[in-house]
Design an enzyme around this catalytic site. Sequence first.
Site, PDB file in Angstrom:
ATOM      1  N   GLN A 161      39.985  71.040   5.930  1.00  0.00           N
ATOM      2  CA  GLN A 161      39.915  70.564   4.354  1.00  0.00           C
ATOM      3  C   GLN A 161      39.657  72.087   3.689  1.00  0.00           C
ATOM      4  O   GLN A 161      39.914  72.261   2.374  1.00  0.00           O
ATOM      5  CB  GLN A 161      38.699  69.648   4.111  1.00  0.00           C
ATOM      6  CG  GLN A 161      38.622  69.533   2.406  1.00  0.00           C
ATOM      7  CD  GLN A 161      39.800  68.754   1.863  1.00  0.00           C
ATOM      8  OE1 GLN A 161      40.630  67.897   2.561  1.00  0.00           O
ATOM      9  NE2 GLN A 161      39.899  68.973   0.366  1.00  0.00           N
ATOM     10  N   LYS A 162      39.696  72.864   4.592  1.00  0.00           N
ATOM     11  CA  LYS A 162      39.388  74.487   3.810  1.00  0.00           C
ATOM     12  C   LYS A 162      40.483  74.699   3.214  1.00  0.00           C
ATOM     13  O   LYS A 162      40.424  75.456   2.083  1.00  0.00           O
ATOM     14  CB  LYS A 162      39.054  75.270   5.082  1.00  0.00           C
ATOM     15  CG  LYS A 162      38.836  76.857   4.529  1.00  0.00           C
ATOM     16  CD  LYS A 162      38.331  77.618   5.279  1.00  0.00           C
ATOM     17  CE  LYS A 162      38.868  79.123   4.706  1.00  0.00           C
ATOM     18  NZ  LYS A 162      40.428  79.632   5.321  1.00  0.00           N
ATOM     19  N   ASP A 163      41.808  74.341   3.644  1.00  0.00           N
ATOM     20  CA  ASP A 163      43.039  74.628   3.010  1.00  0.00           C
ATOM     21  C   ASP A 163      43.245  73.534   2.140  1.00  0.00           C
ATOM     22  O   ASP A 163      44.231  72.571   2.634  1.00  0.00           O
ATOM     23  CB  ASP A 163      44.120  75.059   4.024  1.00  0.00           C
ATOM     24  CG  ASP A 163      43.740  76.274   4.779  1.00  0.00           C
ATOM     25  OD1 ASP A 163      43.681  77.582   3.999  1.00  0.00           O
ATOM     26  OD2 ASP A 163      43.672  76.283   6.088  1.00  0.00           O
TER      27      ASP A 163
ATOM     28  N   GLN B   2      55.611  81.736   5.730  1.00  0.00           N
ATOM     29  CA  GLN B   2      54.578  81.313   4.726  1.00  0.00           C
ATOM     30  C   GLN B   2      53.735  82.731   4.283  1.00  0.00           C
ATOM     31  O   GLN B   2      52.853  82.579   3.362  1.00  0.00           O
ATOM     32  CB  GLN B   2      53.624  80.344   5.287  1.00  0.00           C
ATOM     33  CG  GLN B   2      53.016  80.856   6.405  1.00  0.00           C
ATOM     34  CD  GLN B   2      52.091  79.556   7.006  1.00  0.00           C
ATOM     35  OE1 GLN B   2      52.703  78.772   7.639  1.00  0.00           O
ATOM     36  NE2 GLN B   2      50.800  79.607   6.968  1.00  0.00           N
TER      37      GLN B   2
ATOM     38  N   TYR C  20      44.374  81.983  17.138  1.00  0.00           N
ATOM     39  CA  TYR C  20      43.067  82.832  17.003  1.00  0.00           C
ATOM     40  C   TYR C  20      42.121  82.088  16.338  1.00  0.00           C
ATOM     41  O   TYR C  20      41.405  81.861  15.694  1.00  0.00           O
ATOM     42  CB  TYR C  20      43.389  84.070  15.988  1.00  0.00           C
ATOM     43  CG  TYR C  20      42.306  85.211  16.066  1.00  0.00           C
ATOM     44  CD1 TYR C  20      42.554  85.881  17.357  1.00  0.00           C
ATOM     45  CD2 TYR C  20      41.242  85.417  15.469  1.00  0.00           C
ATOM     46  CE1 TYR C  20      41.629  87.048  17.752  1.00  0.00           C
ATOM     47  CE2 TYR C  20      40.383  86.302  15.631  1.00  0.00           C
ATOM     48  CZ  TYR C  20      40.434  87.192  16.699  1.00  0.00           C
ATOM     49  OH  TYR C  20      39.901  88.406  17.073  1.00  0.00           O
TER      50      TYR C  20
ATOM     51  N   GLN D 289      47.055  73.005   0.716  1.00  0.00           N
ATOM     52  CA  GLN D 289      47.762  72.891   2.043  1.00  0.00           C
ATOM     53  C   GLN D 289      47.842  71.272   2.260  1.00  0.00           C
ATOM     54  O   GLN D 289      48.932  70.629   2.425  1.00  0.00           O
ATOM     55  CB  GLN D 289      47.396  73.737   3.352  1.00  0.00           C
ATOM     56  CG  GLN D 289      48.165  73.255   4.493  1.00  0.00           C
ATOM     57  CD  GLN D 289      47.885  74.473   5.675  1.00  0.00           C
ATOM     58  OE1 GLN D 289      48.686  75.460   5.186  1.00  0.00           O
ATOM     59  NE2 GLN D 289      47.224  74.432   6.587  1.00  0.00           N
TER      60      GLN D 289
ATOM     61  N   GLY E 234      36.462  75.669  13.657  1.00  0.00           N
ATOM     62  CA  GLY E 234      37.090  74.912  12.689  1.00  0.00           C
ATOM     63  C   GLY E 234      38.531  74.103  13.378  1.00  0.00           C
ATOM     64  O   GLY E 234      38.560  73.199  13.356  1.00  0.00           O
ATOM     65  N   HIS E 235      39.385  74.961  14.182  1.00  0.00           N
ATOM     66  CA  HIS E 235      40.313  74.527  14.611  1.00  0.00           C
ATOM     67  C   HIS E 235      39.902  73.455  15.896  1.00  0.00           C
ATOM     68  O   HIS E 235      40.374  72.274  16.087  1.00  0.00           O
ATOM     69  CB  HIS E 235      41.006  75.557  15.532  1.00  0.00           C
ATOM     70  CG  HIS E 235      41.740  76.649  14.480  1.00  0.00           C
ATOM     71  ND1 HIS E 235      41.394  77.695  14.507  1.00  0.00           N
ATOM     72  CD2 HIS E 235      42.712  76.389  13.809  1.00  0.00           C
ATOM     73  CE1 HIS E 235      42.002  78.499  13.578  1.00  0.00           C
ATOM     74  NE2 HIS E 235      43.118  77.607  13.167  1.00  0.00           N
TER      75      HIS E 235
ATOM     76  N   SER F 177      37.265  81.046   9.336  1.00  0.00           N
ATOM     77  CA  SER F 177      38.960  81.584   9.073  1.00  0.00           C
ATOM     78  C   SER F 177      39.174  82.636  10.278  1.00  0.00           C
ATOM     79  O   SER F 177      38.252  83.557  10.487  1.00  0.00           O
ATOM     80  CB  SER F 177      38.820  82.195   7.547  1.00  0.00           C
ATOM     81  OG  SER F 177      39.897  82.780   7.655  1.00  0.00           O
TER      82      SER F 177
END
Length: 276
Positions: A145-147, A58, A29, A150, A33-34, A182
């Site tokens: 960097q949003k995660d 997860q 999806y 992680q 960002g990806h 997101s």
Amino acid sequence: MQVVEKIAGMRHLRRQLAEPVGFVPTMGYLHDGHLSLVRAARAESRSVVVSIFVNPTQFGPQEDLASYPRDTERDLTLLTKEAVDAVFMPSAAEMYPGRFGVYVDGGKTAGRLEGACRPGHFRGVATVVAKLFNIVRPTRAYFGQKDAQQVAVIKKMVADLNMDLEVVALPTVREPDGLAMSSRNVYLNPAERRAALTLYRSLCLAQRLWREGETDAGLLRRKMVALIEKEPLASIDYVSIAGAETLDELDEVKPPVLVSLAVRIGGTRLIDNIVL
Ligand code: PAF
């Protein structure tokens, strides 16, 4: 672009890919960002591999695994345009056969913030990322960097388990009004979409106060909480001001500091962060 569903097929293809190999693990999806990660991988590598796998380990039992947004056809069209060499798209049974039983523990970094709210989440992330690294054997792997937590967990795993690759973290990509991109933003109705801006606004407030000279982390947290609580559709999971590497909560802001938060907007749980 080759699309591969089996681990053996991915291993076979990997042997033919020119080095260096850039790798972008995703749950599909895809959004800008990806694509920013894919473009960085494309710019820095001779071969680019993207994985699309909604990783069941997860997600907690009450979480959105079943409803997680999926649109493989659109994802593959986007990746073709980015000149990706290979897409690895395994099934859950391929990644976790019945006899599967060894997991990677995310360590101390994994126990806080997201890990405290979502028990087992980083065990699932670390396990699947370790498996993907073993299958794809990238030179560099790219994460958003949003995660931020992680990224911290994966960097620690790579260092502690002597994995032979570089982890590259790239800045959060935002909508023009500041909302972090997101895949879960698709769950928001128009009123929730407006309310979701409270995350970014509270981060900007902390940044502004700090730039004006405020170093009391407790005060920054309280100001952020007060701002978010004005939004009727928002309910806070956590607001954190922590050391960027240790993720230990701070009393005093001493950079580098990770300001992060998780907030539910209606039924959608969103996260965001900035580094001071
Ligand atoms: O960030 C994600 O999309 C996922 O956590 C990842 C890294 C692809 C592992 O499933």
